[in-house]
Design a protein around this motif. Structure first.
Motif, PDB file in Angstrom:
ATOM      1  N   CYS A  61      35.442  54.331  47.108  1.00  0.00           N
ATOM      2  CA  CYS A  61      34.426  53.406  47.616  1.00  0.00           C
ATOM      3  C   CYS A  61      34.915  52.678  48.849  1.00  0.00           C
ATOM      4  O   CYS A  61      36.040  52.863  49.296  1.00  0.00           O
ATOM      5  CB  CYS A  61      33.937  52.459  46.526  1.00  0.00           C
ATOM      6  SG  CYS A  61      34.866  50.936  46.377  1.00  0.00           S
ATOM      7  N   THR A  81      35.779  49.689  49.272  1.00  0.00           N
ATOM      8  CA  THR A  81      36.965  48.875  49.012  1.00  0.00           C
ATOM      9  C   THR A  81      38.234  49.718  49.181  1.00  0.00           C
ATOM     10  O   THR A  81      39.211  49.277  49.790  1.00  0.00           O
ATOM     11  CB  THR A  81      36.893  48.298  47.575  1.00  0.00           C
ATOM     12  OG1 THR A  81      35.670  47.560  47.463  1.00  0.00           O
ATOM     13  CG2 THR A  81      38.054  47.396  47.261  1.00  0.00           C
ATOM     14  N   TYR A 109      42.874  44.903  53.102  1.00  0.00           N
ATOM     15  CA  TYR A 109      42.569  44.318  51.801  1.00  0.00           C
ATOM     16  C   TYR A 109      43.590  44.887  50.834  1.00  0.00           C
ATOM     17  O   TYR A 109      44.243  45.882  51.135  1.00  0.00           O
ATOM     18  CB  TYR A 109      41.149  44.803  51.439  1.00  0.00           C
ATOM     19  CG  TYR A 109      40.408  44.041  50.376  1.00  0.00           C
ATOM     20  CD1 TYR A 109      40.010  42.740  50.596  1.00  0.00           C
ATOM     21  CD2 TYR A 109      40.074  44.647  49.166  1.00  0.00           C
ATOM     22  CE1 TYR A 109      39.291  42.052  49.622  1.00  0.00           C
ATOM     23  CE2 TYR A 109      39.352  43.967  48.195  1.00  0.00           C
ATOM     24  CZ  TYR A 109      38.968  42.669  48.427  1.00  0.00           C
ATOM     25  OH  TYR A 109      38.259  41.999  47.475  1.00  0.00           O
ATOM     26  N   HIS A 167      39.738  52.403  41.608  1.00  0.00           N
ATOM     27  CA  HIS A 167      39.303  51.484  40.544  1.00  0.00           C
ATOM     28  C   HIS A 167      38.030  51.955  39.844  1.00  0.00           C
ATOM     29  O   HIS A 167      37.616  51.361  38.869  1.00  0.00           O
ATOM     30  CB  HIS A 167      39.120  50.072  41.099  1.00  0.00           C
ATOM     31  CG  HIS A 167      38.120  49.998  42.208  1.00  0.00           C
ATOM     32  ND1 HIS A 167      38.456  50.246  43.518  1.00  0.00           N
ATOM     33  CD2 HIS A 167      36.794  49.748  42.204  1.00  0.00           C
ATOM     34  CE1 HIS A 167      37.375  50.141  44.268  1.00  0.00           C
ATOM     35  NE2 HIS A 167      36.348  49.850  43.501  1.00  0.00           N
ATOM     36  N   VAL A 210      38.158  46.810  35.782  1.00  0.00           N
ATOM     37  CA  VAL A 210      39.030  46.687  36.954  1.00  0.00           C
ATOM     38  C   VAL A 210      39.878  45.416  36.900  1.00  0.00           C
ATOM     39  O   VAL A 210      41.066  45.421  37.176  1.00  0.00           O
ATOM     40  CB  VAL A 210      38.167  46.688  38.245  1.00  0.00           C
ATOM     41  CG1 VAL A 210      39.028  46.476  39.477  1.00  0.00           C
ATOM     42  CG2 VAL A 210      37.380  47.994  38.352  1.00  0.00           C
ATOM     43  N   GLU A 212      43.534  42.987  39.915  1.00  0.00           N
ATOM     44  CA  GLU A 212      42.536  44.047  39.854  1.00  0.00           C
ATOM     45  C   GLU A 212      43.207  45.397  40.002  1.00  0.00           C
ATOM     46  O   GLU A 212      43.935  45.620  40.976  1.00  0.00           O
ATOM     47  CB  GLU A 212      41.472  43.870  40.960  1.00  0.00           C
ATOM     48  CG  GLU A 212      40.498  42.764  40.642  1.00  0.00           C
ATOM     49  CD  GLU A 212      39.371  42.590  41.654  1.00  0.00           C
ATOM     50  OE1 GLU A 212      38.297  42.125  41.261  1.00  0.00           O
ATOM     51  OE2 GLU A 212      39.562  42.924  42.833  1.00  0.00           O
ATOM     52  N   ILE A 236      43.515  47.402  43.319  1.00  0.00           N
ATOM     53  CA  ILE A 236      43.088  46.533  44.419  1.00  0.00           C
ATOM     54  C   ILE A 236      44.105  45.403  44.633  1.00  0.00           C
ATOM     55  O   ILE A 236      44.645  45.227  45.718  1.00  0.00           O
ATOM     56  CB  ILE A 236      41.679  45.934  44.146  1.00  0.00           C
ATOM     57  CG1 ILE A 236      40.641  47.052  43.956  1.00  0.00           C
ATOM     58  CG2 ILE A 236      41.265  44.993  45.284  1.00  0.00           C
ATOM     59  CD1 ILE A 236      39.243  46.582  43.561  1.00  0.00           C
ATOM     60  N   GLU A 282      31.326  52.089  36.863  1.00  0.00           N
ATOM     61  CA  GLU A 282      31.914  50.870  37.450  1.00  0.00           C
ATOM     62  C   GLU A 282      31.057  50.331  38.597  1.00  0.00           C
ATOM     63  O   GLU A 282      30.686  49.145  38.569  1.00  0.00           O
ATOM     64  CB  GLU A 282      33.371  51.111  37.887  1.00  0.00           C
ATOM     65  CG  GLU A 282      34.155  49.809  38.101  1.00  0.00           C
ATOM     66  CD  GLU A 282      33.944  49.115  39.450  1.00  0.00           C
ATOM     67  OE1 GLU A 282      34.226  47.911  39.548  1.00  0.00           O
ATOM     68  OE2 GLU A 282      33.487  49.764  40.405  1.00  0.00           O
ATOM     69  N   ILE A 315      28.193  46.357  38.841  1.00  0.00           N
ATOM     70  CA  ILE A 315      27.956  45.309  39.842  1.00  0.00           C
ATOM     71  C   ILE A 315      26.462  44.947  39.827  1.00  0.00           C
ATOM     72  O   ILE A 315      26.085  43.777  39.789  1.00  0.00           O
ATOM     73  CB  ILE A 315      28.383  45.794  41.257  1.00  0.00           C
ATOM     74  CG1 ILE A 315      29.829  46.323  41.262  1.00  0.00           C
ATOM     75  CG2 ILE A 315      28.150  44.719  42.312  1.00  0.00           C
ATOM     76  CD1 ILE A 315      30.915  45.319  41.021  1.00  0.00           C
ATOM     77  N   VAL A 350      30.574  39.266  42.013  1.00  0.00           N
ATOM     78  CA  VAL A 350      31.676  40.217  42.151  1.00  0.00           C
ATOM     79  C   VAL A 350      32.151  40.664  40.778  1.00  0.00           C
ATOM     80  O   VAL A 350      32.096  39.899  39.811  1.00  0.00           O
ATOM     81  CB  VAL A 350      32.859  39.593  42.935  1.00  0.00           C
ATOM     82  CG1 VAL A 350      33.545  38.481  42.158  1.00  0.00           C
ATOM     83  CG2 VAL A 350      33.884  40.660  43.337  1.00  0.00           C
ATOM     84  N   ASN A 351      32.569  41.922  40.718  1.00  0.00           N
ATOM     85  CA  ASN A 351      33.176  42.441  39.498  1.00  0.00           C
ATOM     86  C   ASN A 351      32.206  42.278  38.324  1.00  0.00           C
ATOM     87  O   ASN A 351      31.064  41.877  38.506  1.00  0.00           O
ATOM     88  CB  ASN A 351      34.505  41.692  39.253  1.00  0.00           C
ATOM     89  CG  ASN A 351      35.403  42.415  38.306  1.00  0.00           C
ATOM     90  OD1 ASN A 351      35.538  42.028  37.152  1.00  0.00           O
ATOM     91  ND2 ASN A 351      36.015  43.477  38.778  1.00  0.00           N
TER      92      ASN A 351
HETATM   93  C1  BGC Z   1      34.996  46.561  42.817  1.00  0.00           C
HETATM   94  C2  BGC Z   1      35.059  45.293  41.988  1.00  0.00           C
HETATM   95  C3  BGC Z   1      36.072  44.339  42.567  1.00  0.00           C
HETATM   96  C4  BGC Z   1      35.740  44.090  44.030  1.00  0.00           C
HETATM   97  C5  BGC Z   1      36.631  43.081  44.728  1.00  0.00           C
HETATM   98  C6  BGC Z   1      34.783  46.239  44.269  1.00  0.00           C
HETATM   99  O1  BGC Z   1      34.824  47.415  45.017  1.00  0.00           O
HETATM  100  O2  BGC Z   1      33.974  47.405  42.373  1.00  0.00           O
HETATM  101  O3  BGC Z   1      35.365  45.610  40.645  1.00  0.00           O
HETATM  102  O4  BGC Z   1      36.069  43.148  41.834  1.00  0.00           O
HETATM  103  O5  BGC Z   1      35.752  45.317  44.727  1.00  0.00           O
HETATM  104  O6  BGC Z   1      37.981  43.425  44.801  1.00  0.00           O
END
Ligand code: BGC
Ligand code: ZN
Length: 372
Positions: free
Chosen positions: A39, A41, A50, A64, A90, A117, A120, A153, A157, A314-315
């Protein structure tokens, strides 16, 4: 075992050999990864904007959005068995005693910011062959969702966003009750910004909850995303042929905006168009860009004089995950082709560079460890 790792200091993204995890606590479960979604992220982490590695590690194993199979369970595991499919949550709670959110199992609302996370922030993620974690962070997925379970996942959201939306809308005594599959009469005109995975899944959640749903995105009504949108009962509006300002004339008063692009300029243009008693939901995380100008007086006037509510989300917590599993089952029975088409392609882990650093296109690309 193979893993995709990001080395922020060295500014490298590599396929590495990462030590295989073992069960150390009775409530732990060992998982074999099946599918891991890529994704925005992940792309941001892979471009070093990030994300952070665990303490004492120079790299972070990313990923994630997962679907995995249980291959071993600890002695104290009570609700999973070998062979079960699961999606792993996550976020992991912070350690502060007084963080009510984390202490209540709702780390998605963590107050301290010291949550972790997987893939992440401060813990390794899922783009690897095996993972060990506590059973508490795993949600069972029925076998019938094997081919699309990796969408759970990102779907959480939207599910969490909807739960909060309904709570806010409950302030209006005349909000029509939501009857699944039936369009509600009042307060249920929603615009989704963006037709990426979070946008399309958000639009599906809204359609399923009885909202008249519009997807406002780049592309054309007759393009892939336009046709996809239409196929599950939403209406596509192209940003190329309709300015944000024309949205009211085109569709009427907007009750809900679900933002899923992470582009603040577009989001704030559409916020100006939000109707009376409307709710604006932010889910995107914009990258760092120079500031833009917005008319804050107009915004404030609208917020107050039109009783508007704006929230970010978020999350997601455990109930949102369970609800996402139920939703996905419903979606795939109602719109099988649309749901399956969300997964653009499945690739072996060796192809990570194209997926994370290139422009792979499509909706959801997946790294797979299993041949379907
Ligand atoms: C994830 C979330 C996460 C967020 C912030 C998103 O891409 O799906 O689970 O909390 O990023 O880090
Ligand atoms: Zn994600």
């Amino acid at each position: 075992m193979k893993a995709i790792a990001v080395f922020p200091e060295k500014r490298e993204v590599k396929l590495i050999d990462h030590p295989a995890p073992i069960i150390r606590k009775p409530t732990e479960v060992r998982l074999r990864m099946l599918d891991v979604g890529v994704c925005g992220t992940d792309k941001e982490i892979a471009s070093f904007q990030y994300g952070s590695p665990p303490e004492n590690s120079e790299y972070l194993v990313i990923g994630h959005e997962s679907l995995a199979e249980v291959v071993e369970i600890g002695k104290g595991v009570t609700h999973l068995k070998v062979g079960d499919l699961v999606v792993s949550m996550v976020r992991r709670p912070c350690e502060h005693k007084d963080c009510l959110a984390c202490r209540s199992g709702r780390q998605d609302f963590c107050y301290t910011g010291d949550f972790k996370e997987r893939g992440i922030k401060d813990v390794h993620g899922f783009m690897t062959e095996f993972v060990v974690d506590d059973e508490n962070f795993m949600i069972p997925v029925p076998r019938e969702l094997r081919d699309i379970g990796v969408l759970i996942e990102p779907l959480t959201i939207a599910v969490k966003a909807l739960a909060q939306l309904l709570q806010i809308q409950a302030r209006l005594p005349w909000t029509s009750p939501i009857v699944p599959g039936k369009k509600s009469e009042f307060c249920h005109r929603a615009v989704v910004l963006g037709a990426g995975p979070v946008g399309i899944l958000g639009a599906m959640v809204l359609v399923n909850a009885g909202f008249e749903t519009f997807v406002y995105s780049r592309g054309s009504e007759t393009g892939t995303k336009g046709l996809l949108t239409k196929s599950f009962g939403a209406t596509f509006i192209s940003t190329e042929s309709h300015s944000a300002k024309s949205l009211f004339d085109h569709i009427g008063s907007i009750d809900v905006v679900y933002e899923a692009v992470g582009v603040s300029k577009l989001a704030f243009e559409v916020l100006e168009m939000l109707g009376t008693n409307g709710v604006f939901i932010f889910t995107g995380i914009p990258g760092r860009k120079p500031p833009i100008e917005i008319d804050t007086d107009l915004m404030m006037r609208n917020l107050v004089l039109k009783n508007q509510a704006v929230y970010g989300t978020v999350n997601a917590g455990k109930t949102a995950h369970e609800e996402a599993v139920r939703n996905l089952k419903v979606f795939v029975s109602k719109w099988p082709a649309a749901v399956r088409s969300l997964i653009t392609g499945r690739y072996p882990i060796e192809r990570f560079a194209d997926l994370l650093l290139g422009k792979p296109g499509g909706i959801k690309n997946v790294i797979t460890f299993d041949n379907l």
